[in-house]
Scaffold this motif. Structure first.
Motif, short mmCIF file in Angstrom:
data_model
loop_
_atom_site.label_atom_id
_atom_site.label_comp_id
_atom_site.label_asym_id
_atom_site.label_seq_id
_atom_site.Cartn_x
_atom_site.Cartn_y
_atom_site.Cartn_z
N HIS A 22 0.84 -1.20 0.00
CA HIS A 22 0.00 0.00 0.00
C HIS A 22 0.87 1.24 0.00
CE1 HIS A 22 -3.43 2.58 0.75
NE2 HIS A 22 -2.75 3.13 1.74
N ILE A 23 0.54 2.18 -0.85
CA ILE A 23 1.26 3.45 -0.95
C ILE A 23 0.63 4.44 0.03
CG2 ILE A 23 1.88 5.35 -2.48
CD1 ILE A 23 1.64 3.39 -4.81
N PRO A 24 1.42 5.08 0.87
CA PRO A 24 0.83 6.09 1.77
C PRO A 24 0.06 7.14 0.98
CG PRO A 24 3.10 5.62 2.38
CD PRO A 24 2.87 4.90 1.09
N ASP A 25 -1.11 7.46 1.48
CA ASP A 25 -2.02 8.41 0.83
C ASP A 25 -2.59 7.87 -0.48
OD1 ASP A 25 -1.58 10.30 2.84
OD2 ASP A 25 0.20 11.07 1.81
N GLY A 26 -2.32 6.58 -0.78
CA GLY A 26 -2.91 5.98 -1.97
C GLY A 26 -4.33 5.53 -1.70
N PRO A 27 -5.03 5.02 -2.73
CA PRO A 27 -6.41 4.58 -2.54
C PRO A 27 -6.48 3.34 -1.67
CG PRO A 27 -5.61 3.94 -4.70
CD PRO A 27 -4.55 4.81 -4.11
N CYS A 28 -7.58 3.21 -0.94
CA CYS A 28 -7.82 2.02 -0.11
C CYS A 28 -8.42 0.90 -0.95
CB CYS A 28 -8.77 2.39 1.03
SG CYS A 28 -9.25 0.98 2.07
N GLY A 29 -9.35 1.25 -1.84
CA GLY A 29 -10.05 0.29 -2.68
C GLY A 29 -11.23 0.98 -3.31
N ALA A 30 -12.17 0.20 -3.81
CA ALA A 30 -13.29 0.81 -4.52
C ALA A 30 -14.55 -0.02 -4.33
CB ALA A 30 -12.98 0.93 -6.01
N ALA A 31 -15.67 0.67 -4.28
CA ALA A 31 -16.97 0.02 -4.38
C ALA A 31 -17.25 -0.29 -5.85
CB ALA A 31 -18.07 0.92 -3.83
N LEU A 32 -17.85 -1.43 -6.10
CA LEU A 32 -18.22 -1.80 -7.47
C LEU A 32 -19.64 -2.32 -7.49
CD1 LEU A 32 -17.59 -2.29 -10.47
CD2 LEU A 32 -16.66 -4.53 -9.82
N TYR A 33 -20.44 -1.75 -8.37
CA TYR A 33 -21.83 -2.19 -8.58
C TYR A 33 -22.01 -2.49 -10.06
CZ TYR A 33 -26.75 -1.52 -9.80
OH TYR A 33 -28.00 -1.66 -10.34
N VAL A 34 -22.53 -3.67 -10.36
CA VAL A 34 -22.85 -4.08 -11.73
C VAL A 34 -24.27 -4.61 -11.72
CG1 VAL A 34 -22.25 -5.57 -13.67
CG2 VAL A 34 -20.44 -4.70 -12.18
N SER A 35 -25.17 -3.98 -12.46
CA SER A 35 -26.56 -4.41 -12.47
C SER A 35 -26.72 -5.73 -13.22
CB SER A 35 -27.45 -3.35 -13.12
OG SER A 35 -27.25 -3.36 -14.54
N ALA A 36 -27.87 -6.36 -13.03
CA ALA A 36 -28.17 -7.58 -13.77
C ALA A 36 -28.22 -7.32 -15.27
CB ALA A 36 -29.49 -8.17 -13.28
N ALA A 37 -28.74 -6.15 -15.66
CA ALA A 37 -28.82 -5.82 -17.08
C ALA A 37 -27.42 -5.67 -17.68
CB ALA A 37 -29.62 -4.54 -17.29
N ALA A 38 -26.51 -5.01 -16.95
CA ALA A 38 -25.14 -4.89 -17.43
C ALA A 38 -24.48 -6.26 -17.50
CB ALA A 38 -24.34 -3.95 -16.53
N GLY A 39 -24.76 -7.11 -16.51
CA GLY A 39 -24.21 -8.46 -16.54
C GLY A 39 -24.70 -9.26 -17.73
N ALA A 40 -25.98 -9.09 -18.08
CA ALA A 40 -26.50 -9.79 -19.26
C ALA A 40 -25.79 -9.33 -20.52
CB ALA A 40 -28.01 -9.55 -19.37
N LEU A 41 -25.55 -8.03 -20.63
CA LEU A 41 -24.81 -7.51 -21.79
C LEU A 41 -23.41 -8.10 -21.84
CD1 LEU A 41 -25.96 -3.78 -21.70
CD2 LEU A 41 -26.48 -5.45 -23.48
N LEU A 42 -22.74 -8.20 -20.68
CA LEU A 42 -21.40 -8.79 -20.65
C LEU A 42 -21.42 -10.25 -21.08
CD1 LEU A 42 -19.98 -7.35 -17.29
CD2 LEU A 42 -19.36 -6.68 -19.61
N ALA A 43 -22.53 -10.93 -20.79
CA ALA A 43 -22.66 -12.35 -21.16
C ALA A 43 -23.08 -12.53 -22.61
CB ALA A 43 -23.66 -13.04 -20.24
N GLY A 44 -23.42 -11.43 -23.31
CA GLY A 44 -23.87 -11.52 -24.69
C GLY A 44 -25.34 -11.82 -24.83
N ALA A 45 -26.12 -11.47 -23.81
CA ALA A 45 -27.56 -11.74 -23.81
C ALA A 45 -28.32 -10.42 -23.81
CB ALA A 45 -27.94 -12.55 -22.57
N PRO A 46 -29.64 -10.46 -24.12
CA PRO A 46 -30.44 -9.23 -24.06
C PRO A 46 -30.53 -8.71 -22.64
CG PRO A 46 -31.85 -11.14 -24.44
CD PRO A 46 -30.43 -11.61 -24.60
N PRO A 47 -30.51 -7.38 -22.44
CA PRO A 47 -30.52 -6.83 -21.08
C PRO A 47 -31.87 -6.89 -20.39
CG PRO A 47 -30.57 -5.06 -22.69
CD PRO A 47 -30.40 -6.33 -23.47
N GLY A 48 -32.94 -7.20 -21.12
CA GLY A 48 -34.26 -7.27 -20.51
C GLY A 48 -35.00 -5.96 -20.59
N PRO A 49 -36.16 -5.88 -19.94
CA PRO A 49 -36.99 -4.66 -19.99
C PRO A 49 -36.28 -3.47 -19.35
CG PRO A 49 -38.23 -6.54 -19.13
CD PRO A 49 -36.80 -6.95 -19.16
#
Length: 398
Positions: free
Chosen positions: A71-98
Motif C-alpha cells: 500500500h502506498i501512503p495516501d494511496g487509494p484504499c479500494g473501490a466500491a463496485l456495482y454491476v446491475s443484472a442488465a449490465a451483466g446480461a450484456l457482458l454475457a452476450g444476452a439481451p438486457p431485458g426490460p
C-alpha cells in the motif's frame, strides 16, 4: 461513460461510507476520490472501462494472480463496485431485458475511496418524518404464476433446465430514505449489508450470497438455492426436498462451469454442498465452490465469467436470460446484480438479492425464485412474497 468527481447528491443526502464488504476497520475513515457511472447509451465495454478506471486511480486489477503491491501512503484504499443484472446480461452476450424501473440508477458504478485524516462528519438527518406508501406490484399473482407456467413449458420443450423469475414492486415515500436502506444491512445473515449512494439514487443491500470472492489467490462463490420458512418443520422439509436439491445442484454445476472458465485447470472443487442456513425468517440452502485463480486473469475477464450470477439466471445461462427478457415485465434494476469491494489482492462481491433501491420518488424491491419442471406456480408466488416480506417490513420501520 460518466466520470464524476467527489460525491455530490441532488435529492438524497450524504451518508457515511457503508459499502458492502468494505474493510471493517476502514469504513469510518473512507472518503470518495473518484467515480465512474455507466449506462448502455454511453457505449463501450463496461467491464474494461471499470478496469481501466481503477488502474488510472492506483488500483491495478489486470492480473488477479499477481501478489498485491504494498500500500502506498495516501494511496487509494479500494473501490466500491456495482454491476446491475442488465449490465451483466450484456457482458454475457444476452439481451438486457426490460427497462430499469428506476432510471436514475446507473447500470455500473465504481467509486474509488481513500482514507480521511479525520473521520467524516455524521450525516445530517433528513427533513420530515419517514413515511412509506403502499407497494404497487409490477405484475399480479396470476401473471407471476403464468410466467412460471411459461418457464415449465420451455423446460418441456428442452429450451432450458431452470430459469429464475423475478418480480418487482415500488412504493412512494416521504422523508429521507437512507436510514431505511441502511437498516437492511442490520438484518440477520446480511453478509453483504450496506449501502451505495449517488446523485439522486441509493441502493441498500441485505444479501447473504457471495457472487465472487478472491483472497490469497483463490476464487470462491456461494450460490443459494432452496427456501423454506425458518421453522423446525421448514428445515426438515428443505433438507428432504428432492425438487429443491435438484434445483440447487443444477446451479452448483453452472457455477462450477463459470469458475472453470477463469480458474487454473483442474482446481475447481465443491467445498460444501447443500448446507442449510438461516436468513431472517427463512431457511436457505447454500453451497461453497472454490478454485485457484488462473495466471493473467483480469477483473474484466472475471466479471464477464460470473455476471449475472447463475443462481438468479438459470441453466443454461444464455437460454435462461432469453426467457427472463421475454417474461419479466420490468427490469431488474438494482436487484440480482453485483455489489461489493475491489482492491488489488481482494475482491468480494455479493449478489444483490434482498436489495432495495431509492430514486427521488419511490423505493424499489425485487424478489423471485428458480423455476424447474417440478415447480408449483402458486408455491413460487408465495416463496417470492416470503423473501420480500422482511425487506418491506424493514424499510417501513417495523
Amino acid at each position: 461513460m460518466r466520470k464524476v468527481g467527489p460525491y455530490g447528491v441532488e435529492t438524497l443526502p450524504q451518508v457515511l461510507v457503508d459499502v458492502p464488504a468494505a474493510p471493517p476497520g476502514c469504513r469510518d475513515a473512507l472518503v470518495e476520490r473518484a467515480r465512474l457511472q455507466w449506462r448502455p447509451a454511453d457505449g463501450g465495454d463496461p467491464a474494461k472501462l471499470v478496469e481501466e478506471f481503477l488502474a488510472a486511480h492506483g488500483l491495478p486489477l489486470d492480473d488477479l494472480a499477481r501478489p498485491a503491491p504494498e500500500h502506498i501512503p495516501d494511496g487509494p484504499c479500494g473501490a466500491a463496485l456495482y454491476v446491475s443484472a442488465a449490465a451483466g446480461a450484456l457482458l454475457a452476450g444476452a439481451p438486457p431485458g426490460p427497462p430499469n424501473p428506476a432510471p436514475a440508477l446507473p447500470e455500473v458504478a465504481v467509486v474509488v475511496y481513500g482514507h480521511a485524516e479525520t473521520p467524516p462528519p455524521s450525516p445530517a438527518r433528513g427533513a420530515g418524518p419517514w413515511r412509506l406508501g403502499d407497494w404497487q406490484e409490477s405484475w399480479t399473482p396470476g401473471q407471476h404464476a403464468a410466467a412460471v407456467d411459461a418457464v415449465r413449458q420451455a423446460i418441456g420443450r428442452g429450451d432450458v433446465y431452470q430459469v429464475n423469475v423475478v418480480g418487482h414492486a415500488a412504493a412512494p415515500y416521504t422523508g429521507d430514505p437512507l436510514p431505511a436502506l441502511r437498516r437492511l444491512g442490520a438484518l440477520p445473515g446480511a453478509r453483504y449489508g450496506g449501502t451505495l449512494t449517488g446523485a439522486g439514487w441509493a441502493i441498500g443491500c441485505a444479501s447473504p450470497e457471495t457472487l465472487i470472492e478472491l483472497t490469497d489467490g483463490r476464487l470462491v462463490t456461494r450460490p443459494i438455492k432452496g427456501t423454506r420458512p425458518a421453522t423446525t418443520a421448514g428445515e426438515r422439509e428443505l433438507r428432504a426436498s428432492a425438487k429443491e436439491r435438484a434445483e440447487h445442484v443444477m446451479i452448483v454445476d453452472l457455477e462450477r462451469n463459470d469458475l472453470a472458465r477463469v480458474a487454473r485447470t483442474g482446481s475447481v472443487r465443491v467445498d460444501e454442498l447443500f448446507a442449510v442456513r438461516r436468513w431472517c425468517d427463512l431457511w436457505q440452502a447454500e453451497s461453497t465452490i472454490s478454485a485457484a485463480v488462473a495466471d493473467g486473469l483480469s477483473l474484466a475477464d472475471l466479471l464477464r465469467a460470473v455476471c449475472p450470477g447463475g443462481s438468479v439466471t438459470g441453466a443454461p445461462k444464455l437460454a435462461a436470460l432469453d426467457q427472463i427478457a421475454a417474461l419479466e415485465p420490468v427490469g431488474r434494476g438494482a436487484g440480482m446484480g453485483a455489489l461489493g469491494w475491489v482492491a488489488p489482492g481482494r475482491i468480494d462481491l455479493g449478489l444483490t438479492i434482498r436489495t432495495a433501491a431509492a430514486d427521488g420518488e419511490r423505493l424499489h424491491v425485487w424478489a423471485g425464485g428458480g423455476i424447474t419442471w417440478g415447480s408449483d406456480p402458486q408455491a413460487e408466488v408465495a416463496e417470492a412474497a416470503a423473501k420480500s416480506r422482511p425487506i418491506r417490513a424493514t424499510l417501513a420501520g417495523r
